[in-house]
Design a protein around this motif. Structure first.
Motif, short mmCIF file in Angstrom:
data_model
loop_
_atom_site.label_atom_id
_atom_site.label_comp_id
_atom_site.label_asym_id
_atom_site.label_seq_id
_atom_site.Cartn_x
_atom_site.Cartn_y
_atom_site.Cartn_z
N ASP A 227 -92.74 -46.84 136.96
CA ASP A 227 -92.95 -45.45 136.59
C ASP A 227 -94.30 -45.27 135.90
O ASP A 227 -95.01 -44.28 136.14
N ILE A 228 -94.68 -46.23 135.06
CA ILE A 228 -95.99 -46.16 134.39
C ILE A 228 -97.10 -46.24 135.43
O ILE A 228 -98.08 -45.48 135.38
N PHE A 229 -96.97 -47.16 136.38
CA PHE A 229 -97.98 -47.29 137.43
C PHE A 229 -98.09 -45.99 138.22
O PHE A 229 -99.19 -45.56 138.59
N ALA A 230 -96.95 -45.35 138.50
CA ALA A 230 -96.98 -44.10 139.27
C ALA A 230 -97.72 -43.01 138.51
O ALA A 230 -98.42 -42.19 139.11
N GLN A 231 -97.62 -43.00 137.18
CA GLN A 231 -98.33 -41.99 136.38
C GLN A 231 -99.83 -42.24 136.33
O GLN A 231 -100.62 -41.30 136.28
N HIS A 232 -100.25 -43.50 136.36
CA HIS A 232 -101.64 -43.84 136.11
C HIS A 232 -102.47 -44.06 137.37
O HIS A 232 -103.69 -44.14 137.28
N ALA A 233 -101.82 -44.22 138.52
CA ALA A 233 -102.59 -44.45 139.76
C ALA A 233 -103.42 -43.22 140.09
O ALA A 233 -102.91 -42.09 140.07
N ARG A 234 -104.68 -43.41 140.41
CA ARG A 234 -105.58 -42.29 140.68
C ARG A 234 -106.18 -42.35 142.08
O ARG A 234 -106.33 -41.34 142.74
N GLN B 182 -100.32 -48.25 146.92
CA GLN B 182 -99.77 -49.52 146.45
C GLN B 182 -98.57 -49.30 145.54
O GLN B 182 -97.56 -50.00 145.64
N VAL B 183 -98.66 -48.30 144.65
CA VAL B 183 -97.55 -48.03 143.74
C VAL B 183 -96.34 -47.50 144.51
O VAL B 183 -95.20 -47.92 144.26
N GLU B 184 -96.56 -46.59 145.46
CA GLU B 184 -95.44 -46.05 146.23
C GLU B 184 -94.75 -47.15 147.03
O GLU B 184 -93.52 -47.20 147.11
N LEU B 185 -95.53 -48.07 147.59
CA LEU B 185 -94.95 -49.19 148.33
C LEU B 185 -94.06 -50.03 147.41
O LEU B 185 -92.93 -50.40 147.78
N ALA B 186 -94.55 -50.33 146.22
CA ALA B 186 -93.75 -51.12 145.28
C ALA B 186 -92.48 -50.39 144.88
O ALA B 186 -91.40 -50.98 144.77
N GLN B 187 -92.58 -49.07 144.66
CA GLN B 187 -91.40 -48.29 144.28
C GLN B 187 -90.35 -48.30 145.39
O GLN B 187 -89.15 -48.46 145.13
N LEU B 188 -90.79 -48.12 146.62
CA LEU B 188 -89.84 -48.07 147.73
C LEU B 188 -89.17 -49.43 147.95
O LEU B 188 -87.97 -49.49 148.25
N GLU B 189 -89.94 -50.51 147.81
CA GLU B 189 -89.34 -51.83 147.98
C GLU B 189 -88.33 -52.12 146.88
O GLU B 189 -87.33 -52.81 147.11
N TYR B 190 -88.59 -51.61 145.69
CA TYR B 190 -87.63 -51.77 144.59
C TYR B 190 -86.39 -50.90 144.84
O TYR B 190 -85.26 -51.29 144.56
N LEU B 191 -86.60 -49.69 145.37
CA LEU B 191 -85.52 -48.74 145.55
C LEU B 191 -84.57 -49.13 146.68
O LEU B 191 -83.35 -48.92 146.58
N LEU B 192 -85.08 -49.70 147.74
CA LEU B 192 -84.31 -49.89 148.97
C LEU B 192 -82.95 -50.55 148.73
O LEU B 192 -81.92 -50.05 149.20
N PRO B 193 -82.86 -51.69 148.03
CA PRO B 193 -81.53 -52.28 147.82
C PRO B 193 -80.72 -51.58 146.74
O PRO B 193 -79.58 -51.97 146.47
N ARG B 194 -81.28 -50.55 146.11
CA ARG B 194 -80.59 -49.88 145.00
C ARG B 194 -80.23 -48.44 145.31
O ARG B 194 -79.95 -47.67 144.39
#
Length: 492
Positions: free
Chosen positions: A178-185, A192-204
């Motif tokens: 969430d912090i990375f999503a706020q600070h990515a410009r 890169q941040v969206e990719l990490a979020q989706l990979e984390y979300l998929l099994p959850r």
């Protein structure tokens, strides 16, 4: 054993010293001190823009009947922390204090904290059933709306803990994302941040009520209508498929953006421009150091993960050799592997450099732990073979005994303060010593019409002897292989 940390007002990361009631108090106690107003951090060209972006509390377009997949910005407003540690109490307290700093960086208010010594987290509720009920009582007492666990929760652990505490539960990984999503410009950083979020979300993936079990005709979900219906997929299956499609698209985009970065990096290597990467723990002062060395004017903020997008600046040694300095994303303990993979193309700046300036917050309670955490990530991206210079920053606020202890354990150490300028001359001198030097001796006679080559020898090599003759300029120098090839036709 359990420890509680209470802070009725907004908290900063703290040193949880009291063994009975540990209070999360002043930021300066744990090394996350703010710079003095008189400190120098460059021109701060990005700071005003960053401060212009603030969350607006209370605005939402979310439907009252929530049926959408749980993929939206986390609302971290009033939180209670929960940690499990095995081993030294001080390590557990430092980890929980860092979690408090992460929570505040995400925009939340830490109300209370609980920590427990266990050999390993409970497979059911992370804390165990008894401590989970105690955590529920704390949530009710403080009026918190979120619980943040200091570790990565499995989907079943998260569900079980939410069933007990009756509020939203997230883990350390989700908080960092969430912090990375706020600070990515930059475009690349956001991808890169969206990719990490989706990979984390998929099994959850999860839903509410029966909404995720509804079926739609096979291609109806795609809008194809009559004649296209068949044995459908449930909503959760449809969401999984959409996320996988988006992940594949993001990976393609990042590969394309990586190509442009590779071209720039290879161009520097072709011209034999040495590169120095600034790496280190988050909030250790990497951007401040870059500003001091190059007047880069990049963002400096007393917050974790203030820098996500790499910044490359040109610098010169005292003898005129040109090199580049690259500021990189900060690291943290237990950095989510999704982020390491997503930011791999960015972290390659470190792996391909000629020297790593490993910046360490010497005023932090556990600088050795920070050093180990950074080295673990560098090994993951195959950057552990690059020569390393430990830069102990914030010397003006550090304990001299801590500095002496690290000096005795590490081979190459420089002590500096980016805020006051202490030790920067020694740092620049050490960089000059460790940068690769030209290693091929040449003796050439260059016609006066090839002043471009004379200039190249001066810029990229080391001139030993130079004399001006009637036929041209005779130079004895030490140069890089690429330049030596250009000078072959003029050898004497």
């Amino acid at each position: 054993m359990n420890r509680r940390a209470s802070a009725p007002e907004s908290t900063s990361p703290a040193d949880l010293d009291d063994l009975d009631v540990a209070r999360v108090d002043e930021a300066s106690d744990d090394g996350f001190e703010a710079s003095d107003d008189g400190g120098y951090d460059g021109d701060q060209l990005d700071l005003e823009e960053r401060h212009a972006l603030r969350r607006v509390v209370g605005l939402s377009t979310e439907l009252a009947d929530v049926t959408e997949v749980e993929y939206r910005q986390l609302r971290l407003e009033r939180v209670v922390l929960a940690g499990v540690f095995n081993g030294d109490l001080r390590d557990g307290e430092n980890s929980l204090a860092e979690l408090a700093a992460l929570a505040e960086t995400a925009g939340s208010q830490v109300l209370d904290a609980i920590m427990q010594r266990r050999d390993q987290p409970d497979p059911g509720t992370f804390l165990g059933s008894g401590k989970a009920k105690e955590l529920r009582d704390i949530v009710v007492e403080t009026g918190a709306d979120t619980v943040i666990c200091d570790g990565e929760l499995s989907p079943s652990q998260r569900r079980a803990l939410e069933d007990v505490v009756k509020v939203k539960v997230i883990d350390r990984t989700a908080l960092i994302l969430d912090i990375f999503a706020q600070h990515a410009r930059s475009r690349e950083g956001k991808a890169q941040v969206e990719l990490a979020q989706l990979e984390y979300l998929l099994p959850r993936l999860r839903g509410w009520g029966e909404s995720m079990s509804r079926q739609a005709g096979g291609r109806v979900a795609g809008g194809e209508g009559i004649g296209s219906r068949g044995p459908g997929e449930t909503k959760i299956e449809l969401d999984r498929r959409r996320i996988r499609t988006r992940i594949a698209k993001l990976r393609r985009q990042i590969r394309e953006m990586k190509t442009a970065r590779d071209v720039s990096r290879h161009d520097r290597k072709r011209h034999e421009v040495p590169s120095v990467a600034i790496a280190g723990y988050t909030n250790a002062g990497k951007s401040s150091l870059l500003n001091r060395l190059t007047n880069a004017g990049v963002l400096v903020e007393n917050a974790l993960f203030a820098t996500l997008d790499p910044t490359v600046r040109r610098a010169e040694t005292s003898d005129g050799r040109t090199y580049t300095l690259a500021d990189t994303v900060g690291f943290v303990r237990h950095l989510p592997h999704q982020l390491v993979e997503a930011f791999r193309s960015t972290l390659e700046e470190v792996a391909d450099s000629d020297l790593v300036l490993h910046v360490v917050d010497a005023a932090h309670p556990d600088p050795e732990g920070q050093i180990q955490a950074v080295r673990t990530v560098l090994a993951d991206v195959e950057a552990h073979q690059v020569p390393e210079l430990i830069v102990l920053n914030k010397a003006d606020a550090a304990d001299p005994e801590v500095i002496a202890r690290i000096r005795s354990r590490e081979r190459a150490v420089v002590v500096v303060s980016a805020r006051t300028g202490e030790g920067l001359a020694e740092l620049q001198s050490r960089i000059e010593e460790l940068l690769p030097r030209p290693d091929i001796d040449v003796e050439v006679l260059l016609p006066y019409g090839r002043g471009d080559l004379v200039s190249k020898v001066h810029d990229d090599g080391t001139v030993l002897v130079e004399e001006h003759l009637a036929e041209g300029t005779r130079i004895s120098a030490r140069v890089h292989p690429a330049l030596a090839g250009e000078l072959t036709g003029y050898a004497v």
